[in-house]
Scaffold this active site. Structure first.
Site, PDB file in Angstrom:
ATOM      1  N   TYR A 139       0.845  -1.203   0.000  1.00  0.00           N
ATOM      2  CA  TYR A 139       0.000   0.000   0.000  1.00  0.00           C
ATOM      3  C   TYR A 139       0.878   1.251   0.000  1.00  0.00           C
ATOM      4  CZ  TYR A 139      -2.720   3.849   1.885  1.00  0.00           C
ATOM      5  OH  TYR A 139      -3.286   5.085   2.083  1.00  0.00           O
ATOM      6  N   LYS A 177     -15.179   0.626   6.839  1.00  0.00           N
ATOM      7  CA  LYS A 177     -13.783   0.240   6.621  1.00  0.00           C
ATOM      8  C   LYS A 177     -13.374  -1.040   7.342  1.00  0.00           C
ATOM      9  CE  LYS A 177     -10.634   3.494   6.694  1.00  0.00           C
ATOM     10  NZ  LYS A 177      -9.996   3.357   5.381  1.00  0.00           N
TER      11      LYS A 177
END
Length: 330
Positions: A139, A177
């Site tokens: 990421y 999330k």
């Protein structure tokens, strides 16, 4: 003029849409991955013109289907720092972002985008310079690569490019999330379900719950985005954090004490919360060893030099406000 927000149904994107609405901006095209249908809930109290799937957006934008677009707030990305599928991450966070950037540059559209403090990895300094950047996961690497593209194209760009390296953001509209929601969100739910909150124990020289992060309220994140939107002559890559490093223990004690206050109970110190079993420490997970930032603190020098002079909420201020908001949603 039209505004576009990608990742508009997500955490930060939805807060930017709401902040724009509060200024009277409603000509907004919201772009997101519509396969997660439940995320629409983040936009229920927002005003937008259209809601598009990310797969059709870039081609239509590049073709000029939306007329004159003043700005794109590019918040859409896979933000799961534990995602291990490199191809998926690069497609979502790097190649897609390049396509949006190219369309903005071609049309003279302001481009304000989400970068990440994950770019710094295990660095002990958080300055927007190449020598301090060493991401620990794919990421962070995807965000790092895109920032390198930005550095190459910015000198010749005729329109604004502003990237924001978000530190640990918390606040309303993050419930979708899951595991990647903020520790404040998880602490709130843990305390309501179990009567206690759980934090990581000692690791890498840090005592239980003493790993420190720069926790920044999404309210402040939206304000910084709008500041640069209002100043299209200002370009660059900027840290977006409070400039303060606070331990996870501060989050836990604030969550517990705010919930206690809502029930008419007095505040307790951390030691008292631990003694009463309201805060519990669990062993640091093996899966995160070597991939975990134990300390982050934004260097605000560039942000302040760019003219943003508003104060940032502390954990005690921001988390208290957030917990009260969460409690009001029950």
């Amino acid at each position: 003029m039209t505004l576009i927000v990608t990742g508009a149904a997500g955490f930060i994107g939805a807060n930017i849409v709401k902040a724009l609405n509060e200024r009277g901006e409603t000509r907004i095209i919201a772009v997101d991955n519509l396969t997660r249908a439940d995320k629409f809930k983040n936009l229920v109290d927002c005003e937008i013109d259209d809601y598009l799937d990310k797969t059709e957006f870039v081609e239509r934008f590049a073709r000029g289907d939306f007329g004159k677009v003043r700005a794109v707030f590019h918040e859409g990305a896979c933000s799961d720092t534990m995602e291990t599928d490199g191809r998926y991450m690069m497609d979502n966070n790097f190649r897609y972002s390049r396509a949006v950037l190219d369309a903005c540059l071609a049309q003279g559209t302001q481009f304000l985008y989400a970068s990440s403090a994950a770019i710094y990895g295990g660095s002990s300094r958080f300055v927007e310079a190449r020598e301090f950047e060493a991401p620990l996961n794919v990421y962070g690497y995807s965000k790092f690569l895109f920032d390198q593209v930005i550095r190459r194209v910015m000198p010749s760009a005729k329109s604004q490019i502003a990237g924001f390296r978000y530190f640990n953001v918390y606040g309303p509209r993050e419930s979708h999330k899951g595991r990647m929601a903020s520790v404040a969100f998880h602490n709130f739910n843990q305390f309501r379900a179990e009567g206690k909150v759980k934090l990581f124990g000692e690791y890498n020289g840090y005592g239980p719950g003493e790993q420190t992060r720069d926790f920044v309220s999404v309210e402040d994140v939206a304000k910084v985005n709008l500041h640069f939107f209002d100043h299209p002559q200002k370009s660059g890559i900027f840290n977006l954090g409070t400039g303060r490093a606070q331990p996870f223990n501060d989050i836990a004690t604030t969550v517990v004490n705010t919930l206690r206050a809502l029930e008419g109970q007095p505040a307790l110190t951390l030691a008292e919360q631990v003694e009463q079993g309201l805060v519990e420490y669990v062993p640091f997970p093996d899966a995160l060893r070597g991939k975990y930032q134990c300390f982050t603190q934004a260097d605000q020098t560039k942000l302040r030099a760019a003219g943003y002079d508003a104060p940032f909420l502390t954990v005690q201020e921001g988390v208290d406000r957030y917990v009260r908001w969460l409690f009001g949603q029950l």
